[in-house]
Design a protein around this motif. Sequence first.
Motif, PDB file in Angstrom:
ATOM      1  N   LYS A 109       9.593  -6.755  -5.266  1.00 30.89           N
ATOM      2  CA  LYS A 109       8.843  -7.326  -4.150  1.00 30.89           C
ATOM      3  C   LYS A 109       7.959  -8.478  -4.636  1.00 30.89           C
ATOM      4  O   LYS A 109       7.858  -9.515  -3.978  1.00 30.89           O
ATOM      5  CB  LYS A 109       7.987  -6.234  -3.503  1.00 30.89           C
ATOM      6  CG  LYS A 109       7.392  -6.642  -2.181  1.00 30.89           C
ATOM      7  CD  LYS A 109       6.703  -5.476  -1.540  1.00 30.89           C
ATOM      8  CE  LYS A 109       7.776  -4.490  -1.156  1.00 30.89           C
ATOM      9  NZ  LYS A 109       7.475  -3.604  -0.108  1.00 30.89           N
ATOM     10  N   ASN A 110       7.324  -8.307  -5.799  1.00 33.26           N
ATOM     11  CA  ASN A 110       6.487  -9.375  -6.364  1.00 33.26           C
ATOM     12  C   ASN A 110       7.328 -10.597  -6.708  1.00 33.26           C
ATOM     13  O   ASN A 110       6.914 -11.729  -6.452  1.00 33.26           O
ATOM     14  CB  ASN A 110       5.749  -8.894  -7.613  1.00 33.26           C
ATOM     15  CG  ASN A 110       4.614  -7.959  -7.296  1.00 33.26           C
ATOM     16  OD1 ASN A 110       4.070  -7.965  -6.200  1.00 33.26           O
ATOM     17  ND2 ASN A 110       4.256  -7.134  -8.252  1.00 33.26           N
ATOM     18  N   PHE A 111       8.487 -10.386  -7.300  1.00 35.47           N
ATOM     19  CA  PHE A 111       9.345 -11.510  -7.661  1.00 35.47           C
ATOM     20  C   PHE A 111       9.797 -12.271  -6.418  1.00 35.47           C
ATOM     21  O   PHE A 111       9.859 -13.502  -6.420  1.00 35.47           O
ATOM     22  CB  PHE A 111      10.550 -11.039  -8.466  1.00 35.47           C
ATOM     23  CG  PHE A 111      10.267 -10.817  -9.929  1.00 35.47           C
ATOM     24  CD1 PHE A 111       8.972 -10.754 -10.412  1.00 35.47           C
ATOM     25  CD2 PHE A 111      11.298 -10.671 -10.822  1.00 35.47           C
ATOM     26  CE1 PHE A 111       8.715 -10.554 -11.753  1.00 35.47           C
ATOM     27  CE2 PHE A 111      11.048 -10.473 -12.173  1.00 35.47           C
ATOM     28  CZ  PHE A 111       9.758 -10.413 -12.634  1.00 35.47           C
ATOM     29  N   LYS A 112      10.129 -11.546  -5.353  1.00 42.80           N
ATOM     30  CA  LYS A 112      10.529 -12.210  -4.113  1.00 42.80           C
ATOM     31  C   LYS A 112       9.373 -13.033  -3.560  1.00 42.80           C
ATOM     32  O   LYS A 112       9.578 -14.159  -3.099  1.00 42.80           O
ATOM     33  CB  LYS A 112      10.985 -11.184  -3.078  1.00 42.80           C
ATOM     34  CG  LYS A 112      12.376 -10.689  -3.312  1.00 42.80           C
ATOM     35  CD  LYS A 112      12.817  -9.720  -2.234  1.00 42.80           C
ATOM     36  CE  LYS A 112      14.210  -9.207  -2.540  1.00 42.80           C
ATOM     37  NZ  LYS A 112      14.658  -8.211  -1.579  1.00 42.80           N
ATOM     38  N   ALA A 113       8.153 -12.479  -3.606  1.00 43.16           N
ATOM     39  CA  ALA A 113       6.985 -13.199  -3.089  1.00 43.16           C
ATOM     40  C   ALA A 113       6.725 -14.472  -3.896  1.00 43.16           C
ATOM     41  O   ALA A 113       6.267 -15.472  -3.354  1.00 43.16           O
ATOM     42  CB  ALA A 113       5.754 -12.301  -3.108  1.00 43.16           C
ATOM     43  N   LEU A 114       7.028 -14.423  -5.180  1.00 46.10           N
ATOM     44  CA  LEU A 114       6.819 -15.587  -6.045  1.00 46.10           C
ATOM     45  C   LEU A 114       8.041 -16.500  -6.090  1.00 46.10           C
ATOM     46  O   LEU A 114       8.075 -17.459  -6.849  1.00 46.10           O
ATOM     47  CB  LEU A 114       6.465 -15.119  -7.464  1.00 46.10           C
ATOM     48  CG  LEU A 114       5.132 -14.384  -7.588  1.00 46.10           C
ATOM     49  CD1 LEU A 114       4.999 -13.750  -8.967  1.00 46.10           C
ATOM     50  CD2 LEU A 114       3.976 -15.329  -7.325  1.00 46.10           C
TER      51      LEU A 114
ATOM     52  N   ALA B 119       0.839  -1.207   0.000  1.00 41.25           N
ATOM     53  CA  ALA B 119       0.000   0.000   0.000  1.00 41.25           C
ATOM     54  C   ALA B 119       0.869   1.250   0.000  1.00 41.25           C
ATOM     55  O   ALA B 119       0.589   2.211  -0.720  1.00 41.25           O
ATOM     56  CB  ALA B 119      -0.944  -0.018   1.207  1.00 41.25           C
ATOM     57  N   ASP B 120       1.942   1.219   0.797  1.00 44.48           N
ATOM     58  CA  ASP B 120       2.859   2.365   0.829  1.00 44.48           C
ATOM     59  C   ASP B 120       3.517   2.578  -0.531  1.00 44.48           C
ATOM     60  O   ASP B 120       3.631   3.717  -1.007  1.00 44.48           O
ATOM     61  CB  ASP B 120       3.941   2.162   1.890  1.00 44.48           C
ATOM     62  CG  ASP B 120       3.400   2.243   3.304  1.00 44.48           C
ATOM     63  OD1 ASP B 120       2.280   2.761   3.487  1.00 44.48           O
ATOM     64  OD2 ASP B 120       4.102   1.765   4.227  1.00 44.48           O
ATOM     65  N   GLU B 121       3.954   1.478  -1.154  1.00 46.03           N
ATOM     66  CA  GLU B 121       4.605   1.579  -2.465  1.00 46.03           C
ATOM     67  C   GLU B 121       3.643   2.140  -3.519  1.00 46.03           C
ATOM     68  O   GLU B 121       4.014   2.981  -4.328  1.00 46.03           O
ATOM     69  CB  GLU B 121       5.135   0.217  -2.923  1.00 46.03           C
ATOM     70  CG  GLU B 121       6.292  -0.307  -2.116  1.00 46.03           C
ATOM     71  CD  GLU B 121       7.597   0.435  -2.344  1.00 46.03           C
ATOM     72  OE1 GLU B 121       7.762   1.076  -3.404  1.00 46.03           O
ATOM     73  OE2 GLU B 121       8.450   0.372  -1.445  1.00 46.03           O
TER      74      GLU B 121
ATOM     75  N   MET C 233       8.253   1.546  -9.634  1.00 48.76           N
ATOM     76  CA  MET C 233       7.723   0.353 -10.289  1.00 48.76           C
ATOM     77  C   MET C 233       8.709  -0.811 -10.145  1.00 48.76           C
ATOM     78  O   MET C 233       8.301  -1.964  -9.964  1.00 48.76           O
ATOM     79  CB  MET C 233       7.406   0.651 -11.755  1.00 48.76           C
ATOM     80  CG  MET C 233       6.212   1.583 -11.895  1.00 48.76           C
ATOM     81  SD  MET C 233       5.873   2.110 -13.574  1.00 48.76           S
ATOM     82  CE  MET C 233       5.439   0.595 -14.350  1.00 48.76           C
ATOM     83  N   GLN C 234       9.997  -0.512 -10.222  1.00 51.55           N
ATOM     84  CA  GLN C 234      11.014  -1.549 -10.044  1.00 51.55           C
ATOM     85  C   GLN C 234      10.945  -2.130  -8.637  1.00 51.55           C
ATOM     86  O   GLN C 234      11.069  -3.343  -8.461  1.00 51.55           O
ATOM     87  CB  GLN C 234      12.407  -0.968 -10.319  1.00 51.55           C
ATOM     88  CG  GLN C 234      13.516  -1.985 -10.240  1.00 51.55           C
ATOM     89  CD  GLN C 234      13.429  -3.018 -11.337  1.00 51.55           C
ATOM     90  OE1 GLN C 234      13.035  -2.734 -12.453  1.00 51.55           O
ATOM     91  NE2 GLN C 234      13.798  -4.241 -11.018  1.00 51.55           N
TER      92      GLN C 234
ATOM     93  N   THR D 243      15.107 -11.753  -8.580  1.00 48.92           N
ATOM     94  CA  THR D 243      14.826 -10.334  -8.811  1.00 48.92           C
ATOM     95  C   THR D 243      15.855  -9.766  -9.771  1.00 48.92           C
ATOM     96  O   THR D 243      16.881 -10.391 -10.055  1.00 48.92           O
ATOM     97  CB  THR D 243      14.875  -9.543  -7.488  1.00 48.92           C
ATOM     98  OG1 THR D 243      16.197  -9.616  -6.963  1.00 48.92           O
ATOM     99  CG2 THR D 243      13.880 -10.091  -6.471  1.00 48.92           C
ATOM    100  N   ARG D 244      15.589  -8.571 -10.237  1.00 51.23           N
ATOM    101  CA  ARG D 244      16.518  -7.938 -11.175  1.00 51.23           C
ATOM    102  C   ARG D 244      17.879  -7.725 -10.523  1.00 51.23           C
ATOM    103  O   ARG D 244      18.916  -7.933 -11.145  1.00 51.23           O
ATOM    104  CB  ARG D 244      15.941  -6.615 -11.656  1.00 51.23           C
ATOM    105  CG  ARG D 244      16.861  -5.914 -12.629  1.00 51.23           C
ATOM    106  CD  ARG D 244      16.287  -4.650 -13.159  1.00 51.23           C
ATOM    107  NE  ARG D 244      17.221  -4.040 -14.065  1.00 51.23           N
ATOM    108  CZ  ARG D 244      16.899  -3.140 -14.951  1.00 51.23           C
ATOM    109  NH1 ARG D 244      15.671  -2.740 -15.056  1.00 51.23           N
ATOM    110  NH2 ARG D 244      17.811  -2.635 -15.722  1.00 51.23           N
ATOM    111  N   SER D 245      17.870  -7.291  -9.277  1.00 51.13           N
ATOM    112  CA  SER D 245      19.156  -7.055  -8.606  1.00 51.13           C
ATOM    113  C   SER D 245      19.932  -8.360  -8.447  1.00 51.13           C
ATOM    114  O   SER D 245      21.157  -8.369  -8.569  1.00 51.13           O
ATOM    115  CB  SER D 245      18.946  -6.378  -7.252  1.00 51.13           C
ATOM    116  OG  SER D 245      18.090  -7.135  -6.436  1.00 51.13           O
TER     117      SER D 245
END
Length: 189
Positions: free
Chosen positions: A145-150, A48-50, A139-140, A154-156
């Motif tokens: 965060k979505n990639f970590k949850a899945l 929500a903050d993001e 957006m990144q 991640t890109r990094s």
Amino acid sequence: MQEKTDNNAPAGMTPDQATKMFDVWTEVLKLPTIGPMYAFSKDFASYADEFARLGKIMAEMKGHLDAYWGLVSTAYAKAAKDTAEKSPKQFATKEDFDNYRKAVIESFEDAFTGLFASPEFSSVYGKVFSSQMDMSKAMQAITEKNFKALNLPTRSEVDEILKDVHELKRAVRDLKKGMEALKDDAARV
């Protein structure tokens, strides 16, 4: 935004309906704590903050883009007015058309060169560019965060792997050069 009544239920919703809604959400949160849905719900506040941050950035960007396009529109209107004043009043000969073409080129060149050289344009363009970069970063962050949850890289993490691969390639290349140098030295002896 909905108005709140004295009992903290959204306007248009009875206290009983609000209680039922919150009960449903409480039950949803009690579901098994596995999988991506749990990861998303666990980090809901940070999501929500993001998204609130992204919304703020987009609102600022809209304001900056409005100012940018306002400056461009003003320059265009100035160039069109100047063209109308400088152009021939009738188009009977080829020379009239050539004069019109020259007037258009000169007017637009003057108007937009003046615009692009102005401090106001520099400032507004800088704000637009900065807003675009901020939006990209926000957006990144959401995507990471979505990639970590899945449980996806991640890109990094991918960037770090690519950096390691590049360093390994360099080390192998240096070793090959060293081996060739040793072979050349051994062949000379």
